[in-house]
Design an enzyme around this catalytic site. Sequence first.
Site, PDB file in Angstrom:
ATOM      1  N   LYS A  89      86.186   4.977  32.616  1.00 27.73           N
ATOM      2  CA  LYS A  89      85.004   5.808  32.340  1.00 27.73           C
ATOM      3  C   LYS A  89      83.982   5.121  31.439  1.00 27.73           C
ATOM      4  CE  LYS A  89      86.614  10.466  33.235  1.00 27.73           C
ATOM      5  NZ  LYS A  89      88.041  10.299  33.588  1.00 27.73           N
ATOM      6  N   GLU A 111      78.880  16.677  29.386  1.00 27.63           N
ATOM      7  CA  GLU A 111      79.834  17.754  29.611  1.00 27.63           C
ATOM      8  C   GLU A 111      81.205  17.105  29.736  1.00 27.63           C
ATOM      9  OE1 GLU A 111      78.443  16.223  32.148  1.00 27.63           O
ATOM     10  OE2 GLU A 111      80.300  15.830  33.227  1.00 27.63           O
ATOM     11  N   SER A 377      93.359   3.265  37.366  1.00 24.68           N
ATOM     12  CA  SER A 377      92.177   3.771  36.655  1.00 24.68           C
ATOM     13  C   SER A 377      92.382   4.025  35.167  1.00 24.68           C
ATOM     14  CB  SER A 377      91.664   5.043  37.329  1.00 24.68           C
ATOM     15  OG  SER A 377      92.672   6.035  37.405  1.00 24.68           O
TER      16      SER A 377
HETATM   17  C1  LIG Z   1      88.570  10.864  34.769  1.00 33.70           C
HETATM   18  C2  LIG Z   1      89.618  10.066  35.402  1.00 33.70           C
HETATM   19  C3  LIG Z   1      89.781  10.013  36.805  1.00 33.70           C
HETATM   20  C4  LIG Z   1      88.966  10.851  37.740  1.00 33.70           C
HETATM   21  O1  LIG Z   1      87.587  10.604  37.731  1.00 33.70           O
HETATM   22  P1  LIG Z   1      86.862   9.780  38.870  1.00 33.70           P
HETATM   23  O2  LIG Z   1      85.418   9.990  38.614  1.00 33.70           O
HETATM   24  O3  LIG Z   1      87.306  10.331  40.181  1.00 33.70           O
HETATM   25  O4  LIG Z   1      87.269   8.364  38.720  1.00 33.70           O
HETATM   26  C5  LIG Z   1      90.758   9.199  37.334  1.00 33.70           C
HETATM   27  N1  LIG Z   1      91.561   8.465  36.540  1.00 33.70           N
HETATM   28  C6  LIG Z   1      91.456   8.492  35.201  1.00 33.70           C
HETATM   29  C7  LIG Z   1      92.385   7.669  34.377  1.00 33.70           C
HETATM   30  C8  LIG Z   1      90.490   9.294  34.575  1.00 33.70           C
HETATM   31  O5  LIG Z   1      90.390   9.313  33.248  1.00 33.70           O
END
Ligand SMILES: *Cc1c(COP(=O)(O)O)cnc(C)c1O
Length: 393
Positions: A89, A111, A377
């Site tokens: 993020k 938000e 992610s």
């Molecule tokens: C917020 C988050 C997501 C989901 O958000 P996307 O916009 O779909 O990427 C996925 N994985 C992690 C670790 C997150 O913090």
Amino acid sequence: MNYNVDEKGYYGDFGGAYIPEMLYPNVEELRTQYLEITASSEFQDQFDSLLKSYVGRPTPLYFAKRLSEKYQTKIYLKREDLCHTGAHKVNNTIGQILLAQHLGKKRIIAETGAGQHGVATATVCALMGLECIVYMGEVDIKRQAPNVARMKMLGATVVPATSGSKTLKDATNEAIRDWINNPTDTHYIIGSVVGPHPYPDMVARFQSVISEEIKSQLLQLEGKENPDYVIACVGGGSNAAGAYYHFLNTPEVGIIAVEAAGKGIDTGESAATSVLGKMGIIHGSKTLLMQTHDGQITEPYSISAGLDYPGVGPLHAHLYASGRGEFISITDDDAMKAGLELSKLEGIIPAIETSHAFAIFENRKFKPDDIVVVNLSGRGDKDLNTYIEYFNL
Ligand SMILES: *Cc1c(COP(=O)(O)O)cnc(C)c1O
């Protein structure tokens, strides 16, 4: 077929900017300036330098040997979990705060649902010394106490949204109201590839550093830039958009999107937007959206807070509708099992959002010489309590 945004802000039938008239000047200012600013060498130097020295990029592309042996295919992990703050993020919030500075903005609003985007925003506001106001549903504030504490430590003001279901969509409404009232000095940092044009494209561009790095890293490791498949979990879709971006128009690269099935597609407790959603408008964008027969947005559910968004970014709606992307939904139980397996096989505890992406290997076969890149992610520290309760650790 082209999978990038068109001049009007659409991906096929999806996207656009369906906003109240009062918001038009703010969104229009962004729309007319984002490409020029982000293409300038001054902006690019600042962005690259912060990604390197502050976020810790490039993140490694790691060959997961034991996981590959288990599933008889070649699996690489793109380690976004190693980014500062623990997930992808921050790539986006760094980009947007630099853009805000170039636009002369003094005040940042955001938000947040689970608090992850709020923390990533508060982090870059502290870095730049800008005022930060984060809107968060009252219910979410209670559920996500550690992230609320993080935001406060970082100097942000957390404002509870007390209307409606007191969750993410109500926080979004409050943020939009704030932006309407503060059109000149405030930038609204949206946390995923959602919202009115140009947000989905802007956020995808900031996250596209992920696939840019995958290409050069694969070239080093495998002698070719393109994998056979790229896999990512999809909430709003920003980590997925970043992982797919430079492969969108390369049909040889298979694109796989993993959504949260929650307790099961047919249980009413799910967040599998592509399967359950219909065309609708959410947060200023025409996209696939989970809704009742009369068009009320349904409350989504997933064990992972980051995937329980009732819509999906317009890029992903287009990837689904056009057949370019393969969409799979994974239940809470299968995701939790996959998260534990990755921990034991590779020594990496993933965020529960990310665990959904790993559950694919029990659900779909790949060939032994396929090169499969999974976008890892985020890391699982924030989810430790959920893992503890689920597995009785
Ligand atoms: C917020 C988050 C997501 C989901 O958000 P996307 O916009 O779909 O990427 C996925 N994985 C992690 C670790 C997150 O913090």
